[in-house]
Design a protein around this motif. Sequence first.
Motif, PDB file in Angstrom:
ATOM      1  N   SER A 174      52.354  30.512 -51.518  1.00  0.00           N
ATOM      2  CA  SER A 174      52.447  29.305 -52.343  1.00  0.00           C
ATOM      3  C   SER A 174      53.355  28.271 -51.714  1.00  0.00           C
ATOM      4  CB  SER A 174      52.964  29.675 -53.746  1.00  0.00           C
ATOM      5  OG  SER A 174      52.089  30.578 -54.390  1.00  0.00           O
ATOM      6  N   VAL A 175      54.444  28.743 -51.084  1.00  0.00           N
ATOM      7  CA  VAL A 175      55.346  27.815 -50.406  1.00  0.00           C
ATOM      8  C   VAL A 175      54.646  27.156 -49.221  1.00  0.00           C
ATOM      9  CG1 VAL A 175      57.504  27.628 -49.100  1.00  0.00           C
ATOM     10  CG2 VAL A 175      57.406  29.069 -51.141  1.00  0.00           C
ATOM     11  N   VAL A 176      53.855  27.950 -48.495  1.00  0.00           N
ATOM     12  CA  VAL A 176      53.155  27.425 -47.317  1.00  0.00           C
ATOM     13  C   VAL A 176      52.171  26.327 -47.710  1.00  0.00           C
ATOM     14  CG1 VAL A 176      51.502  28.012 -45.487  1.00  0.00           C
ATOM     15  CG2 VAL A 176      53.449  29.518 -45.966  1.00  0.00           C
ATOM     16  N   VAL A 177      51.473  26.504 -48.825  1.00  0.00           N
ATOM     17  CA  VAL A 177      50.474  25.508 -49.228  1.00  0.00           C
ATOM     18  C   VAL A 177      51.102  24.321 -49.943  1.00  0.00           C
ATOM     19  CG1 VAL A 177      48.668  27.241 -49.411  1.00  0.00           C
ATOM     20  CG2 VAL A 177      50.024  26.668 -51.433  1.00  0.00           C
ATOM     21  N   GLY A 178      52.429  24.312 -50.074  1.00  0.00           N
ATOM     22  CA  GLY A 178      53.104  23.131 -50.580  1.00  0.00           C
ATOM     23  C   GLY A 178      53.496  23.162 -52.046  1.00  0.00           C
ATOM     24  N   ALA A 179      53.601  24.343 -52.650  1.00  0.00           N
ATOM     25  CA  ALA A 179      54.016  24.424 -54.057  1.00  0.00           C
ATOM     26  C   ALA A 179      55.470  23.987 -54.196  1.00  0.00           C
ATOM     27  CB  ALA A 179      53.845  25.851 -54.579  1.00  0.00           C
ATOM     28  N   SER A 180      55.740  23.190 -55.210  1.00  0.00           N
ATOM     29  CA  SER A 180      57.098  22.703 -55.466  1.00  0.00           C
ATOM     30  C   SER A 180      57.923  23.809 -56.121  1.00  0.00           C
ATOM     31  CB  SER A 180      57.059  21.479 -56.375  1.00  0.00           C
ATOM     32  OG  SER A 180      56.565  21.835 -57.665  1.00  0.00           O
ATOM     33  N   PRO A 181      59.258  23.689 -56.106  1.00  0.00           N
ATOM     34  CA  PRO A 181      60.089  24.693 -56.796  1.00  0.00           C
ATOM     35  C   PRO A 181      59.733  24.851 -58.269  1.00  0.00           C
ATOM     36  CG  PRO A 181      61.434  23.338 -55.343  1.00  0.00           C
ATOM     37  CD  PRO A 181      60.068  22.726 -55.342  1.00  0.00           C
ATOM     38  N   ALA A 182      59.434  23.736 -58.941  1.00  0.00           N
ATOM     39  CA  ALA A 182      59.064  23.822 -60.357  1.00  0.00           C
ATOM     40  C   ALA A 182      57.770  24.605 -60.533  1.00  0.00           C
ATOM     41  CB  ALA A 182      58.928  22.416 -60.942  1.00  0.00           C
ATOM     42  N   GLN A 183      56.808  24.384 -59.652  1.00  0.00           N
ATOM     43  CA  GLN A 183      55.543  25.115 -59.732  1.00  0.00           C
ATOM     44  C   GLN A 183      55.742  26.601 -59.465  1.00  0.00           C
ATOM     45  OE1 GLN A 183      53.325  22.798 -56.854  1.00  0.00           O
ATOM     46  NE2 GLN A 183      52.163  21.737 -58.461  1.00  0.00           N
ATOM     47  N   LEU A 184      56.616  26.934 -58.524  1.00  0.00           N
ATOM     48  CA  LEU A 184      56.893  28.341 -58.244  1.00  0.00           C
ATOM     49  C   LEU A 184      57.493  29.034 -59.468  1.00  0.00           C
ATOM     50  CD1 LEU A 184      58.404  28.221 -54.641  1.00  0.00           C
ATOM     51  CD2 LEU A 184      56.152  29.062 -55.317  1.00  0.00           C
ATOM     52  N   LEU A 185      58.413  28.327 -60.128  1.00  0.00           N
ATOM     53  CA  LEU A 185      59.056  28.918 -61.299  1.00  0.00           C
ATOM     54  C   LEU A 185      58.081  29.070 -62.457  1.00  0.00           C
ATOM     55  CD1 LEU A 185      62.532  27.116 -61.334  1.00  0.00           C
ATOM     56  CD2 LEU A 185      62.110  29.549 -60.956  1.00  0.00           C
TER      57      LEU A 185
ATOM     58  N   SER B  92      70.343  31.442 -60.330  1.00  0.00           N
ATOM     59  CA  SER B  92      71.074  32.174 -59.294  1.00  0.00           C
ATOM     60  C   SER B  92      70.122  32.793 -58.283  1.00  0.00           C
ATOM     61  CB  SER B  92      71.938  33.255 -59.945  1.00  0.00           C
ATOM     62  OG  SER B  92      72.615  34.012 -58.975  1.00  0.00           O
ATOM     63  N   GLY B  93      69.095  33.481 -58.757  1.00  0.00           N
ATOM     64  CA  GLY B  93      68.160  34.123 -57.842  1.00  0.00           C
ATOM     65  C   GLY B  93      67.325  33.140 -57.058  1.00  0.00           C
ATOM     66  N   PHE B  94      66.938  32.030 -57.684  1.00  0.00           N
ATOM     67  CA  PHE B  94      66.073  31.064 -57.010  1.00  0.00           C
ATOM     68  C   PHE B  94      66.832  30.277 -55.943  1.00  0.00           C
ATOM     69  CE2 PHE B  94      63.689  27.064 -56.657  1.00  0.00           C
ATOM     70  CZ  PHE B  94      62.422  27.560 -56.404  1.00  0.00           C
ATOM     71  N   LEU B  95      68.087  29.901 -56.231  1.00  0.00           N
ATOM     72  CA  LEU B  95      68.854  29.129 -55.256  1.00  0.00           C
ATOM     73  C   LEU B  95      69.273  29.991 -54.077  1.00  0.00           C
ATOM     74  CD1 LEU B  95      71.159  26.963 -57.558  1.00  0.00           C
ATOM     75  CD2 LEU B  95      69.079  26.266 -56.378  1.00  0.00           C
ATOM     76  N   GLY B  96      69.757  31.206 -54.370  1.00  0.00           N
ATOM     77  CA  GLY B  96      70.202  32.088 -53.296  1.00  0.00           C
ATOM     78  C   GLY B  96      71.408  31.523 -52.557  1.00  0.00           C
ATOM     79  N   GLY B  97      71.723  32.119 -51.424  1.00  0.00           N
ATOM     80  CA  GLY B  97      72.796  31.612 -50.576  1.00  0.00           C
ATOM     81  C   GLY B  97      74.159  31.610 -51.244  1.00  0.00           C
ATOM     82  N   MET B  98      74.970  30.590 -50.909  1.00  0.00           N
ATOM     83  CA  MET B  98      76.325  30.481 -51.421  1.00  0.00           C
ATOM     84  C   MET B  98      76.349  30.298 -52.928  1.00  0.00           C
ATOM     85  SD  MET B  98      79.505  30.574 -50.835  1.00  0.00           S
ATOM     86  CE  MET B  98      79.538  30.526 -49.035  1.00  0.00           C
ATOM     87  N   ALA B  99      75.413  29.517 -53.464  1.00  0.00           N
ATOM     88  CA  ALA B  99      75.374  29.306 -54.919  1.00  0.00           C
ATOM     89  C   ALA B  99      75.162  30.625 -55.651  1.00  0.00           C
ATOM     90  CB  ALA B  99      74.270  28.315 -55.277  1.00  0.00           C
ATOM     91  N   ASP B 100      74.283  31.457 -55.129  1.00  0.00           N
ATOM     92  CA  ASP B 100      74.027  32.766 -55.741  1.00  0.00           C
ATOM     93  C   ASP B 100      75.267  33.646 -55.685  1.00  0.00           C
ATOM     94  OD1 ASP B 100      72.491  34.994 -56.786  1.00  0.00           O
ATOM     95  OD2 ASP B 100      72.454  35.770 -54.744  1.00  0.00           O
ATOM     96  N   ARG B 101      75.968  33.641 -54.561  1.00  0.00           N
ATOM     97  CA  ARG B 101      77.167  34.476 -54.436  1.00  0.00           C
ATOM     98  C   ARG B 101      78.255  34.033 -55.401  1.00  0.00           C
ATOM     99  NH1 ARG B 101      75.517  34.428 -48.928  1.00  0.00           N
ATOM    100  NH2 ARG B 101      76.811  32.611 -48.451  1.00  0.00           N
ATOM    101  N   ILE B 102      78.446  32.739 -55.518  1.00  0.00           N
ATOM    102  CA  ILE B 102      79.468  32.234 -56.448  1.00  0.00           C
ATOM    103  C   ILE B 102      79.110  32.583 -57.887  1.00  0.00           C
ATOM    104  CG2 ILE B 102      80.534  30.142 -57.387  1.00  0.00           C
ATOM    105  CD1 ILE B 102      80.285  28.900 -54.607  1.00  0.00           C
ATOM    106  N   MET B 103      77.860  32.365 -58.244  1.00  0.00           N
ATOM    107  CA  MET B 103      77.432  32.665 -59.622  1.00  0.00           C
ATOM    108  C   MET B 103      77.540  34.153 -59.925  1.00  0.00           C
ATOM    109  SD  MET B 103      74.155  30.078 -59.972  1.00  0.00           S
ATOM    110  CE  MET B 103      73.890  30.384 -61.718  1.00  0.00           C
ATOM    111  N   MET B 104      77.273  34.999 -58.952  1.00  0.00           N
ATOM    112  CA  MET B 104      77.377  36.437 -59.168  1.00  0.00           C
ATOM    113  C   MET B 104      78.825  36.887 -59.296  1.00  0.00           C
ATOM    114  SD  MET B 104      74.589  37.989 -59.667  1.00  0.00           S
ATOM    115  CE  MET B 104      74.196  36.527 -60.638  1.00  0.00           C
ATOM    116  N   ARG B 105      79.752  36.236 -58.575  1.00  0.00           N
ATOM    117  CA  ARG B 105      81.157  36.602 -58.727  1.00  0.00           C
ATOM    118  C   ARG B 105      81.659  36.220 -60.110  1.00  0.00           C
ATOM    119  NH1 ARG B 105      79.349  38.068 -54.723  1.00  0.00           N
ATOM    120  NH2 ARG B 105      78.797  39.636 -56.281  1.00  0.00           N
ATOM    121  N   VAL B 106      81.202  35.081 -60.615  1.00  0.00           N
ATOM    122  CA  VAL B 106      81.549  34.706 -61.992  1.00  0.00           C
ATOM    123  C   VAL B 106      80.981  35.721 -62.966  1.00  0.00           C
ATOM    124  CG1 VAL B 106      81.221  32.953 -63.783  1.00  0.00           C
ATOM    125  CG2 VAL B 106      81.712  32.247 -61.430  1.00  0.00           C
TER     126      VAL B 106
END
Length: 277
Positions: free
Chosen positions: A167-178, A94-108
């Motif tokens: 890390s995002v600027v230097v090209g880290a993937s979502p998996a690497q960030l997590l 939920s936190g990583f995706l953000g946006g609409m997905a985060d809002r829907i998951m938080m309402r659930v």
Amino acid sequence: MSAIGKGFVKCLCCYLIILLAVTLLAPVFTPYDPLSVGLMNILQPPTAAHLFGTDQLGRDVFARLLYGGRVSLAVGGAAMLLSVSFGTGYGVISGFLGGMADRIMMRVLDALLSIPSILLMIGIQVFIPASFLSVVIVIGMTSWMPIARLIRTEILSLKGEIFIQASVVVGASPAQLLIRHLLPQSLPTIIVMSITGVSHAILSEATLSFFGIGIPPHEPSWGNMLMGAQSYVLSGAWWIALFPGLLITFTVLAVTFLGDVLQDRFALPQLKRSGKW
């Protein structure tokens, strides 16, 4: 941490280690079978032969405490692992995706949090057969919501940090960030929630078993012992309820205090870095 605080933490750890060791080595500390019925020894008060007395079926209370501790502590640990795993995964996504997905998951999540967990547990447990596995699943899957909310907040906070943006600027993937940044930084919160989750699970098992819908009655657990004692305490058999009640109280308090101490310990370096301490 002061010397008194360190001594207090050591006492808590010693109590929990001793409790775990005694329950695991129960046959060493008692010769009695926790399931052995002795109709000639019904409701005997504490004596040299039976240190904590016997219950309504003549079973040794001390033996049932030790063997029941295995069940109660195992439920606490297993349910904690389930709730922390599911809650952490839900919060991270939920936190990583953000946006609409985060809002829907938080309402659930808000909808689930609006239902008292104990009512949710009882409502589910009455419709499924009582067993160790069912109790673990019901407790674990009804207590993950606060964990998910905290982890989600932690992830959202970390996403705004400079090192994450770099890390995002230097090209880290979502998996690497997590894996390299977000989860390691959230580890203190996960550890604290895991410890406090054990105390919640032990209390929940005792509650369900007390109502007769938790661990099957023939299996010893601290909650089952309280359930079996409720009809005999007023007639004078105080020892049946006293000892399991004390163990539940001391264990839950010890685990909770330990979680609070670790939370303060993990928070202190962050406060120093932020200049708030």
